[in-house]
Design a protein around this motif. Structure first.
Motif, PDB file in Angstrom:
ATOM      1  N   LEU A 185       0.924  -1.031  -0.128  1.00 17.75           N
ATOM      2  CA  LEU A 185       0.125   0.088   0.043  1.00 17.75           C
ATOM      3  C   LEU A 185       0.997   1.383  -0.087  1.00 17.75           C
ATOM      4  N   ALA A 186       0.639   2.204  -0.840  1.00 17.65           N
ATOM      5  CA  ALA A 186       1.519   3.453  -1.142  1.00 17.65           C
ATOM      6  C   ALA A 186       0.604   4.656  -0.952  1.00 17.65           C
ATOM      7  N   PRO A 187       0.457   5.018   0.346  1.00 17.59           N
ATOM      8  CA  PRO A 187      -0.257   6.163   0.783  1.00 17.59           C
ATOM      9  C   PRO A 187       0.195   7.533   0.290  1.00 17.59           C
ATOM     10  N   ALA A 188      -0.541   8.609  -0.204  1.00 20.49           N
ATOM     11  CA  ALA A 188      -0.193   9.856  -0.657  1.00 20.49           C
ATOM     12  C   ALA A 188      -1.178  10.913   0.104  1.00 20.49           C
ATOM     13  N   GLU A 189      -0.630  11.659   0.619  1.00 18.86           N
ATOM     14  CA  GLU A 189      -1.379  12.639   1.589  1.00 18.86           C
ATOM     15  C   GLU A 189      -1.878  13.964   0.663  1.00 18.86           C
ATOM     16  N   ILE A 190      -3.100  13.809  -0.060  1.00 16.25           N
ATOM     17  CA  ILE A 190      -3.291  14.967  -0.784  1.00 16.25           C
ATOM     18  C   ILE A 190      -4.874  15.001  -0.530  1.00 16.25           C
ATOM     19  N   TRP A 191      -5.448  16.516  -0.763  1.00 18.29           N
ATOM     20  CA  TRP A 191      -6.748  17.026  -0.707  1.00 18.29           C
ATOM     21  C   TRP A 191      -7.635  16.023  -1.767  1.00 18.29           C
ATOM     22  N   THR A 192      -8.899  16.455  -1.472  1.00 18.20           N
ATOM     23  CA  THR A 192      -9.893  15.625  -2.250  1.00 18.20           C
ATOM     24  C   THR A 192      -9.842  16.053  -3.578  1.00 18.20           C
ATOM     25  N   ALA A 193      -9.604  17.514  -4.012  1.00 16.29           N
ATOM     26  CA  ALA A 193      -9.797  17.990  -5.163  1.00 16.29           C
ATOM     27  C   ALA A 193      -8.446  17.361  -6.048  1.00 16.29           C
ATOM     28  N   ASP A 194      -7.482  17.446  -5.274  1.00 19.99           N
ATOM     29  CA  ASP A 194      -6.326  16.734  -5.939  1.00 19.99           C
ATOM     30  C   ASP A 194      -6.187  15.244  -6.133  1.00 19.99           C
ATOM     31  N   GLN A 195      -7.059  14.550  -5.412  1.00 16.10           N
ATOM     32  CA  GLN A 195      -7.292  13.137  -5.397  1.00 16.10           C
ATOM     33  C   GLN A 195      -8.211  12.794  -6.718  1.00 16.10           C
ATOM     34  N   VAL A 196      -9.024  13.868  -6.996  1.00 20.06           N
ATOM     35  CA  VAL A 196     -10.040  13.640  -8.058  1.00 20.06           C
ATOM     36  C   VAL A 196      -9.276  13.700  -9.340  1.00 20.06           C
ATOM     37  N   ALA A 197      -8.304  14.769  -9.418  1.00 23.40           N
ATOM     38  CA  ALA A 197      -7.247  14.916 -10.561  1.00 23.40           C
ATOM     39  C   ALA A 197      -6.322  13.653 -10.913  1.00 23.40           C
ATOM     40  N   ALA A 198      -5.789  13.088  -9.498  1.00 27.23           N
ATOM     41  CA  ALA A 198      -4.996  11.974  -9.583  1.00 27.23           C
ATOM     42  C   ALA A 198      -5.713  10.957  -9.942  1.00 27.23           C
ATOM     43  N   LEU A 199      -6.919  10.561  -9.736  1.00 26.49           N
ATOM     44  CA  LEU A 199      -7.557   9.384 -10.125  1.00 26.49           C
ATOM     45  C   LEU A 199      -7.705   9.476 -11.577  1.00 26.49           C
ATOM     46  N   ALA A 200      -8.107  10.769 -12.039  1.00 27.60           N
ATOM     47  CA  ALA A 200      -8.208  10.982 -13.571  1.00 27.60           C
ATOM     48  C   ALA A 200      -7.035  10.614 -14.421  1.00 27.60           C
ATOM     49  N   GLY A 201      -5.963  11.172 -13.698  1.00 23.50           N
ATOM     50  CA  GLY A 201      -4.721  11.135 -14.263  1.00 23.50           C
ATOM     51  C   GLY A 201      -3.874   9.594 -14.065  1.00 23.50           C
ATOM     52  N   GLY A 202      -4.616   8.703 -13.245  1.00 25.11           N
ATOM     53  CA  GLY A 202      -4.001   7.430 -12.792  1.00 25.11           C
ATOM     54  C   GLY A 202      -2.842   7.405 -11.974  1.00 25.11           C
ATOM     55  N   THR A 203      -2.590   8.296 -11.314  1.00 25.05           N
ATOM     56  CA  THR A 203      -1.504   8.556 -10.372  1.00 25.05           C
ATOM     57  C   THR A 203      -1.719   7.787  -9.162  1.00 25.05           C
ATOM     58  N   ILE A 204      -3.239   7.662  -8.752  1.00 21.15           N
ATOM     59  CA  ILE A 204      -3.327   6.814  -7.665  1.00 21.15           C
ATOM     60  C   ILE A 204      -4.547   5.887  -8.072  1.00 21.15           C
ATOM     61  N   ASP A 205      -4.866   5.031  -7.391  1.00 23.47           N
ATOM     62  CA  ASP A 205      -5.600   4.056  -7.719  1.00 23.47           C
ATOM     63  C   ASP A 205      -6.838   4.118  -6.878  1.00 23.47           C
ATOM     64  N   VAL A 206      -6.996   4.549  -5.804  1.00 24.17           N
ATOM     65  CA  VAL A 206      -8.235   4.732  -5.001  1.00 24.17           C
ATOM     66  C   VAL A 206      -8.023   5.778  -4.105  1.00 24.17           C
ATOM     67  N   GLY A 207      -9.038   6.282  -3.640  1.00 21.61           N
ATOM     68  CA  GLY A 207      -8.811   7.741  -2.635  1.00 21.61           C
ATOM     69  C   GLY A 207      -9.815   7.633  -1.531  1.00 21.61           C
ATOM     70  N   VAL A 208      -9.513   8.374  -0.588  1.00 25.39           N
ATOM     71  CA  VAL A 208     -10.353   8.394   0.694  1.00 25.39           C
ATOM     72  C   VAL A 208     -10.822   9.882   0.824  1.00 25.39           C
ATOM     73  N   VAL A 209     -12.063  10.207   0.135  1.00 20.49           N
ATOM     74  CA  VAL A 209     -12.404  11.785  -0.262  1.00 20.49           C
ATOM     75  C   VAL A 209     -13.561  12.186   0.586  1.00 20.49           C
ATOM     76  N   ARG A 210     -13.566  13.530   0.749  1.00 24.60           N
ATOM     77  CA  ARG A 210     -14.624  14.226   1.509  1.00 24.60           C
ATOM     78  C   ARG A 210     -15.498  14.510   0.429  1.00 24.60           C
ATOM     79  N   HIS A 211     -16.819  14.325   1.078  1.00 20.96           N
ATOM     80  CA  HIS A 211     -18.093  14.825   0.073  1.00 20.96           C
ATOM     81  C   HIS A 211     -18.496  16.206   0.496  1.00 20.96           C
ATOM     82  N   PRO A 212     -19.126  16.835  -0.505  1.00 24.51           N
ATOM     83  CA  PRO A 212     -19.651  16.433  -1.633  1.00 24.51           C
ATOM     84  C   PRO A 212     -18.547  16.665  -2.746  1.00 24.51           C
ATOM     85  N   VAL A 213     -18.888  15.658  -3.783  1.00 19.92           N
ATOM     86  CA  VAL A 213     -17.646  15.581  -4.820  1.00 19.92           C
ATOM     87  C   VAL A 213     -18.468  15.434  -5.954  1.00 19.92           C
ATOM     88  N   THR A 214     -18.067  16.278  -7.077  1.00 17.27           N
ATOM     89  CA  THR A 214     -18.790  15.906  -8.468  1.00 17.27           C
ATOM     90  C   THR A 214     -17.969  15.906  -9.344  1.00 17.27           C
TER      91      THR A 214
END
Length: 305
Positions: free
Chosen positions: A120-149
């Motif tokens: 497991l390789a955790p990276a400490e990043i805020w929700t908005a950056d996690q969404v971008a990282a998921l889109a770019g494939g730099t992370i596989d899964v995130g732990v995010v705060r809602h609301p998220v669109t």
């Protein structure tokens, strides 16, 4: 500045020539995307786009950079893929920077028990950056705060985490058993960055105003130095820290909603999501939300069990 990530943003805007469309493709809001492009321009010392009310066009410098940026992003993606194959299975996970270290450690340990073969390789990043990282494939899964669109994003089970108020140990309000939001009137407030947690930020401030608390000033960050110094208050889950006092809020007006999020489903992602729910309940005092407003999918292709 994460240059590779900013170059990835640049290539998408250059392909779309429309900030709104590029933001949708990246799974993020338009203002943060515009800010990141501006920061890249400042870092490089050139203007990359001509912007007008009707259209966005690449400048000559932007056209020259585009080919190189695509190559850099592609090379980095290839290097990451080679590294993953060389060291075995790796699951890249995004977590909020203000999530307690003990909770992150429990997440890693809990997943390792059932999947010792996966690192497991955790990276400490805020929700908005996690969404971008998921889109770019730099992370596989995130732990995010809602609301998220974000189009194309899937979410696991939503948990809620009641928030109390963090005060300096010597604050007069620390003498009370519980505090009303209106009791904080006139005080400055420390919150996670608006750019990183836009949805949660807006919801929390709206609830504060509704209950009679309009912060004199809102500071952004994850460190609690301002609170310990008595210069601000903050919201957070129950905790004990030297120099700080935590008190519940009357009526429990603030609760943050948290879930896992992913774009590409797999059994490993689904198993991590299930393990995360268990860990966040046990280690972070979170509870199930009675009716989750987020999109769900079955275990195939990857929702929580």
């Amino acid at each position: 500045m994460d240059l590779v990530r900013h170059l990835r943003y640049f290539t998408v805007v250059a392909e779309e020539l429309h900030f709104g469309n590029a933001a949708i493709r990246l799974g993020m809001a338009q203002p943060p995307l515009s800010q990141r492009i501006k920061r890249l321009e400042e870092e490089l010392g050139v203007r990359l786009f001509d912007r007008s009310a009707r259209q966005v066009r690449l400048t000559e410098a932007g056209r020259l950079l585009l080919g190189e940026a695509r190559e850099i992003v592609a090379r980095v993606d290839r290097l990451r893929e080679l590294a993953r194959h060389g060291e075995g299975a790796v699951l890249k996970v995004g977590v909020p920077p203000d999530l307690a270290a003990a909770v992150i450690a429990a997440l890693v340990a809990g997943f390792r028990e059932s999947h010792p073969e996966v690192r497991l390789a955790p990276a400490e990043i805020w929700t908005a950056d996690q969404v971008a990282a998921l889109a770019g494939g730099t992370i596989d899964v995130g732990v995010v705060r809602h609301p998220v669109t974000a189009p194309g994003l899937y979410f696991g089970q939503t948990l809620v985490q009641p928030q109390g108020v963090l005060l300096a140990e010597g604050d007069e309000l620390a003498q009370r058993a519980e505090v009303h939001l209106a009791d904080l009137a006139g005080r400055e407030l420390l919150m996670p960055p608006k750019e990183g947690e836009p949805g949660m930020h807006a919801e929390a401030l709206a609830e504060c105003r509704r209950r009679g608390y309009v912060p004199a000033q809102v500071h952004e960050g994850s460190g609690l130095g301002l609170v310990m110094a008595g210069a601000a208050v903050a919201f957070g889950p129950r905790q004990e820290s030297p120099g700080l006092a935590w008190r519940p809020l009357i009526g429990s007006p603030l609760s943050y909603r948290i879930s896992t999020a992913w774009r590409v489903a797999s059994d490993t992602v689904a198993d991590f999501s299930a393990a995360a729910v268990r860990t966040l309940k046990e280690s972070a005092g979170m509870a199930e939300q009675s009716s989750a407003p987020v999109r769900r999918v079955s275990r195939r292709p990857g929702a929580l069990a």
